[in-house]
Design a protein around this motif. Structure first.
Motif, mmCIF file in Angstrom:
data_model
loop_
_atom_site.group_PDB
_atom_site.id
_atom_site.type_symbol
_atom_site.label_atom_id
_atom_site.label_comp_id
_atom_site.label_asym_id
_atom_site.label_seq_id
_atom_site.Cartn_x
_atom_site.Cartn_y
_atom_site.Cartn_z
ATOM 1 N N LEU A 76 -67.392 -55.784 -14.539
ATOM 2 C CA LEU A 76 -68.545 -56.095 -13.698
ATOM 3 C C LEU A 76 -69.767 -55.247 -14.021
ATOM 4 N N PRO A 78 -66.467 -62.655 -14.604
ATOM 5 C CA PRO A 78 -65.467 -62.045 -13.719
ATOM 6 C C PRO A 78 -64.758 -63.123 -12.901
ATOM 7 N N GLY A 119 -79.298 -61.379 -12.342
ATOM 8 C CA GLY A 119 -78.264 -60.440 -12.788
ATOM 9 C C GLY A 119 -78.804 -59.039 -12.966
ATOM 10 N N TRP A 154 -65.056 -64.217 -8.918
ATOM 11 C CA TRP A 154 -65.864 -65.412 -8.696
ATOM 12 C C TRP A 154 -65.158 -66.378 -7.759
ATOM 13 N N HIS A 206 -69.885 -57.437 -18.566
ATOM 14 C CA HIS A 206 -70.561 -58.675 -18.154
ATOM 15 C C HIS A 206 -72.088 -58.560 -18.315
ATOM 16 N N HIS A 260 -76.506 -65.716 -7.427
ATOM 17 C CA HIS A 260 -76.017 -65.500 -8.797
ATOM 18 C C HIS A 260 -74.673 -66.211 -8.995
ATOM 19 N N ILE A 301 -76.615 -60.221 -21.540
ATOM 20 C CA ILE A 301 -77.974 -59.998 -22.049
ATOM 21 C C ILE A 301 -78.024 -60.437 -23.512
HETATM 22 C C1 HEM Z 1 -75.801 -66.768 -17.816
HETATM 23 C C2 HEM Z 1 -75.353 -65.645 -17.543
HETATM 24 C C3 HEM Z 1 -74.540 -65.227 -16.368
HETATM 25 C C4 HEM Z 1 -73.557 -65.878 -15.657
HETATM 26 C C5 HEM Z 1 -73.032 -67.291 -15.864
HETATM 27 C C6 HEM Z 1 -73.105 -64.941 -14.647
HETATM 28 C C7 HEM Z 1 -72.106 -65.188 -13.721
HETATM 29 C C8 HEM Z 1 -71.617 -64.270 -12.811
HETATM 30 C C9 HEM Z 1 -70.559 -64.522 -11.885
HETATM 31 C C10 HEM Z 1 -69.792 -65.842 -11.758
HETATM 32 C C11 HEM Z 1 -70.371 -63.398 -11.149
HETATM 33 C C12 HEM Z 1 -69.351 -63.182 -10.012
HETATM 34 C C13 HEM Z 1 -70.060 -63.554 -8.748
HETATM 35 C C14 HEM Z 1 -69.131 -63.480 -7.552
HETATM 36 O O1 HEM Z 1 -68.567 -62.428 -7.296
HETATM 37 O O2 HEM Z 1 -69.022 -64.494 -6.849
HETATM 38 C C15 HEM Z 1 -71.313 -62.400 -11.602
HETATM 39 C C16 HEM Z 1 -71.450 -61.135 -11.095
HETATM 40 C C17 HEM Z 1 -72.348 -60.185 -11.548
HETATM 41 N N1 HEM Z 1 -73.290 -60.375 -12.547
HETATM 42 FE FE1 HEM Z 1 -73.567 -62.058 -13.646
HETATM 43 N N2 HEM Z 1 -73.812 -63.771 -14.758
HETATM 44 C C18 HEM Z 1 -74.697 -63.905 -15.797
HETATM 45 C C19 HEM Z 1 -75.590 -62.957 -16.262
HETATM 46 C C20 HEM Z 1 -75.692 -61.670 -15.785
HETATM 47 C C21 HEM Z 1 -76.579 -60.669 -16.324
HETATM 48 C C22 HEM Z 1 -77.505 -60.875 -17.508
HETATM 49 C C23 HEM Z 1 -76.413 -59.541 -15.569
HETATM 50 C C24 HEM Z 1 -77.049 -58.187 -15.641
HETATM 51 C C25 HEM Z 1 -77.883 -57.779 -16.530
HETATM 52 C C26 HEM Z 1 -75.411 -59.832 -14.563
HETATM 53 C C27 HEM Z 1 -74.982 -58.949 -13.617
HETATM 54 C C28 HEM Z 1 -73.985 -59.183 -12.712
HETATM 55 C C29 HEM Z 1 -73.479 -58.183 -11.776
HETATM 56 C C30 HEM Z 1 -73.977 -56.740 -11.644
HETATM 57 C C31 HEM Z 1 -72.462 -58.808 -11.051
HETATM 58 C C32 HEM Z 1 -71.610 -58.175 -9.932
HETATM 59 C C33 HEM Z 1 -72.284 -58.416 -8.628
HETATM 60 C C34 HEM Z 1 -71.519 -57.835 -7.462
HETATM 61 O O3 HEM Z 1 -70.291 -57.863 -7.468
HETATM 62 O O4 HEM Z 1 -72.174 -57.352 -6.549
HETATM 63 N N3 HEM Z 1 -75.008 -61.148 -14.721
HETATM 64 N N4 HEM Z 1 -72.076 -62.975 -12.607
#
Ligand code: HEM
Length: 145
Positions: A88, A139, A59, A143, A92, A8, A97
């Motif tokens: 987070l 975040p 995600g 990131w 996000h 992700h 969504i």
């Molecule tokens: C195009 C859309 C999205 C982008 C560009 C994106 C990008 C990111 C980034 C850069 C991070 C941080 C990753 C890291 O710690 O290295 C992250 C974390 C996360 N994202 Fe997304 N995301 C997107 C969509 C979503 C969606 C739709 C969901 C949930 C429905 C989601 C759920 C999460 C969650 C739960 C985390 C935290 C994960 C963790 O710390 O264990 N993301 N996302």
């Protein structure tokens, strides 16, 4: 779980890049009064749609399995999350969504139009809004750590 987060995290670069390219392409197409071609314009927009959906699926799974997702809300309660945790677990996921729904609407709407101008305009507006929403809730701190 770890591998999902890594995927992700890396796919985020690709998704942001292709969305940026799709929006820039739509804006220049509109401004330059270009033809809307299958080989370039359709393809770029479709790639951006597909990659955003893959990111959405990753995600969604992360939201349910990560300790920073639903588990954090369950443990601390909505009111107990500090701003980083709320970003987070709540902002996000929720905003992204909505962003991907907008991108999907833009994709389906552009197909209904025959004129290149309307196609470019639809992509520019819906993908553009989606991209802005996504950028508003990245975040960044986590990131780049
Ligand atoms: C195009 C859309 C999205 C982008 C560009 C994106 C990008 C990111 C980034 C850069 C991070 C941080 C990753 C890291 O710690 O290295 C992250 C974390 C996360 N994202 Fe997304 N995301 C997107 C969509 C979503 C969606 C739709 C969901 C949930 C429905 C989601 C759920 C999460 C969650 C739960 C985390 C935290 C994960 C963790 O710390 O264990 N993301 N996302």
């Amino acid at each position: 779980m770890e591998i999902l987060q890594t995927a992700h995290s890396y796919l985020a670069y690709v998704v942001l890049a292709i969305l940026f390219i799709a929006v820039a392409n739509a804006i220049t197409g509109l401004m330059g009064n270009r033809m809307f071609t299958l080989e370039k314009d359709f393809r770029i927009s479709l790639f951006a749609l597909i990659l955003s959906h893959i990111q959405l699926i990753l995600g969604l799974i992360l939201f349910f399995v990560s300790s920073n997702g639903l588990a954090a809300i369950k443990e601390l309660g909505m009111g107990g999350l500090n701003s980083a945790a709320r970003l987070l677990a709540v902002e996000h996921p929720f905003i992204n969504i909505i962003a991907i729904v907008l991108i999907t609407i833009g994709w389906s709407r552009h197909k209904k139009f025959m004129e290149a101008k309307k196609k470019f305009k639809t992509i520019a507006i819906f993908y553009g809004l989606g991209l802005v929403l996504i950028l508003s809730r990245i975040p960044w701190g986590q990131w780049f750590n």
